[in-house]
Motif scaffolding. Structure first.
Motif, PDB file in Angstrom:
ATOM      1  N   SER A  97       9.952  39.543 -14.101  1.00  0.00           N
ATOM      2  CA  SER A  97       9.752  40.139 -12.770  1.00  0.00           C
ATOM      3  C   SER A  97       8.336  39.912 -12.250  1.00  0.00           C
ATOM      4  N   LEU A  98       7.488  39.281 -13.058  1.00  0.00           N
ATOM      5  CA  LEU A  98       6.090  39.050 -12.682  1.00  0.00           C
ATOM      6  C   LEU A  98       5.895  37.684 -12.048  1.00  0.00           C
ATOM      7  N   GLN A  99       4.713  37.491 -11.496  1.00  0.00           N
ATOM      8  CA  GLN A  99       4.325  36.183 -10.966  1.00  0.00           C
ATOM      9  C   GLN A  99       2.815  36.046 -11.044  1.00  0.00           C
ATOM     10  N   SER A 100       2.347  34.821 -10.921  1.00  0.00           N
ATOM     11  CA  SER A 100       0.923  34.532 -10.927  1.00  0.00           C
ATOM     12  C   SER A 100       0.724  33.186 -10.238  1.00  0.00           C
ATOM     13  N   LYS A 101      -0.510  32.859  -9.982  1.00  0.00           N
ATOM     14  CA  LYS A 101      -0.803  31.527  -9.435  1.00  0.00           C
ATOM     15  C   LYS A 101      -1.176  30.609 -10.590  1.00  0.00           C
ATOM     16  N   ASN A 102      -0.679  29.366 -10.509  1.00  0.00           N
ATOM     17  CA  ASN A 102      -1.052  28.416 -11.547  1.00  0.00           C
ATOM     18  C   ASN A 102      -2.465  27.896 -11.282  1.00  0.00           C
ATOM     19  N   ILE A 103      -2.940  27.079 -12.171  1.00  0.00           N
ATOM     20  CA  ILE A 103      -4.330  26.629 -12.097  1.00  0.00           C
ATOM     21  C   ILE A 103      -4.600  25.761 -10.858  1.00  0.00           C
ATOM     22  N   GLN A 104      -3.522  25.241 -10.242  1.00  0.00           N
ATOM     23  CA  GLN A 104      -3.656  24.492  -8.984  1.00  0.00           C
ATOM     24  C   GLN A 104      -3.546  25.408  -7.761  1.00  0.00           C
ATOM     25  N   GLY A 105      -3.320  26.709  -7.970  1.00  0.00           N
ATOM     26  CA  GLY A 105      -3.262  27.672  -6.880  1.00  0.00           C
ATOM     27  C   GLY A 105      -1.887  27.919  -6.297  1.00  0.00           C
ATOM     28  N   LYS A 106      -0.843  27.372  -6.926  1.00  0.00           N
ATOM     29  CA  LYS A 106       0.530  27.584  -6.439  1.00  0.00           C
ATOM     30  C   LYS A 106       1.145  28.804  -7.114  1.00  0.00           C
ATOM     31  N   GLU A 107       1.873  29.600  -6.315  1.00  0.00           N
ATOM     32  CA  GLU A 107       2.530  30.792  -6.838  1.00  0.00           C
ATOM     33  C   GLU A 107       3.654  30.390  -7.802  1.00  0.00           C
ATOM     34  N   VAL A 108       3.702  31.060  -8.950  1.00  0.00           N
ATOM     35  CA  VAL A 108       4.718  30.801  -9.964  1.00  0.00           C
ATOM     36  C   VAL A 108       5.444  32.112 -10.251  1.00  0.00           C
ATOM     37  N   ALA A 109       6.745  32.132  -9.990  1.00  0.00           N
ATOM     38  CA  ALA A 109       7.580  33.285 -10.331  1.00  0.00           C
ATOM     39  C   ALA A 109       8.018  33.118 -11.781  1.00  0.00           C
ATOM     40  N   PHE A 110       7.744  34.105 -12.605  1.00  0.00           N
ATOM     41  CA  PHE A 110       8.097  34.002 -14.019  1.00  0.00           C
ATOM     42  C   PHE A 110       9.600  34.112 -14.245  1.00  0.00           C
ATOM     43  N   SER A 111      10.343  34.394 -13.202  1.00  0.00           N
ATOM     44  CA  SER A 111      11.807  34.378 -13.315  1.00  0.00           C
ATOM     45  C   SER A 111      12.299  32.980 -13.690  1.00  0.00           C
ATOM     46  N   GLN A 112      11.489  31.948 -13.410  1.00  0.00           N
ATOM     47  CA  GLN A 112      11.879  30.575 -13.785  1.00  0.00           C
ATOM     48  C   GLN A 112      11.913  30.391 -15.301  1.00  0.00           C
ATOM     49  N   TYR A 113      11.347  31.339 -16.040  1.00  0.00           N
ATOM     50  CA  TYR A 113      11.327  31.237 -17.503  1.00  0.00           C
ATOM     51  C   TYR A 113      12.491  31.979 -18.158  1.00  0.00           C
ATOM     52  N   LYS A 114      13.424  32.513 -17.360  1.00  0.00           N
ATOM     53  CA  LYS A 114      14.602  33.158 -17.940  1.00  0.00           C
ATOM     54  C   LYS A 114      15.329  32.152 -18.823  1.00  0.00           C
ATOM     55  N   GLY A 115      15.734  32.604 -20.003  1.00  0.00           N
ATOM     56  CA  GLY A 115      16.430  31.716 -20.930  1.00  0.00           C
ATOM     57  C   GLY A 115      15.492  30.903 -21.807  1.00  0.00           C
ATOM     58  N   LYS A 116      14.183  31.085 -21.622  1.00  0.00           N
ATOM     59  CA  LYS A 116      13.177  30.388 -22.432  1.00  0.00           C
ATOM     60  C   LYS A 116      12.405  31.420 -23.246  1.00  0.00           C
ATOM     61  N   VAL A 117      11.804  30.984 -24.324  1.00  0.00           N
ATOM     62  CA  VAL A 117      10.885  31.804 -25.102  1.00  0.00           C
ATOM     63  C   VAL A 117       9.485  31.446 -24.616  1.00  0.00           C
ATOM     64  N   VAL A 118       8.691  32.468 -24.301  1.00  0.00           N
ATOM     65  CA  VAL A 118       7.356  32.240 -23.740  1.00  0.00           C
ATOM     66  C   VAL A 118       6.287  32.749 -24.702  1.00  0.00           C
ATOM     67  N   LEU A 119       5.269  31.935 -24.900  1.00  0.00           N
ATOM     68  CA  LEU A 119       4.073  32.358 -25.619  1.00  0.00           C
ATOM     69  C   LEU A 119       2.954  32.414 -24.584  1.00  0.00           C
ATOM     70  N   ALA A 120       2.487  33.629 -24.286  1.00  0.00           N
ATOM     71  CA  ALA A 120       1.415  33.839 -23.310  1.00  0.00           C
ATOM     72  C   ALA A 120       0.109  34.042 -24.075  1.00  0.00           C
ATOM     73  N   VAL A 121      -0.917  33.264 -23.703  1.00  0.00           N
ATOM     74  CA  VAL A 121      -2.178  33.270 -24.440  1.00  0.00           C
ATOM     75  C   VAL A 121      -3.345  33.330 -23.461  1.00  0.00           C
ATOM     76  N   ASN A 122      -4.281  34.269 -23.683  1.00  0.00           N
ATOM     77  CA  ASN A 122      -5.504  34.247 -22.878  1.00  0.00           C
ATOM     78  C   ASN A 122      -6.471  33.257 -23.528  1.00  0.00           C
ATOM     79  N   VAL A 123      -6.924  32.308 -22.755  1.00  0.00           N
ATOM     80  CA  VAL A 123      -7.687  31.175 -23.283  1.00  0.00           C
ATOM     81  C   VAL A 123      -9.095  31.119 -22.696  1.00  0.00           C
ATOM     82  N   ALA A 124      -9.976  30.392 -23.388  1.00  0.00           N
ATOM     83  CA  ALA A 124     -11.354  30.186 -22.936  1.00  0.00           C
ATOM     84  C   ALA A 124     -11.885  28.883 -23.514  1.00  0.00           C
ATOM     85  N   SER A 125     -12.727  28.205 -22.749  1.00  0.00           N
ATOM     86  CA  SER A 125     -13.203  26.867 -23.113  1.00  0.00           C
ATOM     87  C   SER A 125     -14.433  26.849 -24.017  1.00  0.00           C
ATOM     88  N   LYS A 126     -15.129  27.975 -24.122  1.00  0.00           N
ATOM     89  CA  LYS A 126     -16.385  27.978 -24.883  1.00  0.00           C
ATOM     90  C   LYS A 126     -16.368  29.046 -25.977  1.00  0.00           C
TER      91      LYS A 126
END
Length: 157
Positions: free
Chosen positions: A5-34
């Protein structure tokens, strides 16, 4: 309410509805480059390549919450991930994963997880089942290629 039921913007700035991940297993990770855990990008990409055909989705959520270890812009983050680790899994816009201004995605993850509470550091992992329920939470020290994480993923695929 669940992850789908959530959504967010991808790194290119496009809105992504997480409903597109129904039927998939998701691994959500907070990441950092340094961060000392930044090399986990390589393990995450290998994990994604190993299981994506079976229905695994990995979503990286860049965050600058811990030690200022993700200071870059979205373009800099995307370029860094591609050039240094060949990342092809989904990356979202930079967001807050802790505190009062925590993004709604992380509000849900930290409050709905079997292990409730604030994210403690970069590269903490949340495992979401095909129906959008959080089934696991793994601290930063748990490597993507660990038997513990792989077994949890395989049990949901």
């Amino acid at each position: 309410m669940n992850f789908h039921s959530l959504q967010s913007k991808n790194i290119q700035g496009k809105e992504v509805a997480f409903s597109q991940y129904k039927g998939k297993v998701v691994l959500a990770v907070n990441v950092a480059s340094k961060c000392g855990y930044t090399p986990q990008y390589e393990g995450l990409e290998k994990l994604y390549q190993q299981y994506k055909s079976k229905g695994l989705v990995i979503i990286g959520f860049p965050s600058n919450d811990f030690g200022g270890q993700e200071p870059g812009t979205e373009k800099e983050i995307a370029d860094f991930c591609k050039l240094n680790y060949g990342v092809t899994f989904d990356l979202m816009k930079k967001l807050k994963v802790t505190g009062d201004s925590k993004d709604p995605v992380y509000q849900f993850l930290t409050e709905s997880s079997p292990k409730k509470g604030e994210v403690k550091w970069n590269f903490e992992k949340f495992l979401v089942d095909k129906e959008g329920n959080i089934k696991g939470r793994f601290e930063s020290s748990v490597k993507p290629e660990s038997n513990e994480l792989k077994a949890a993923i395989e049990s949901l695929l």
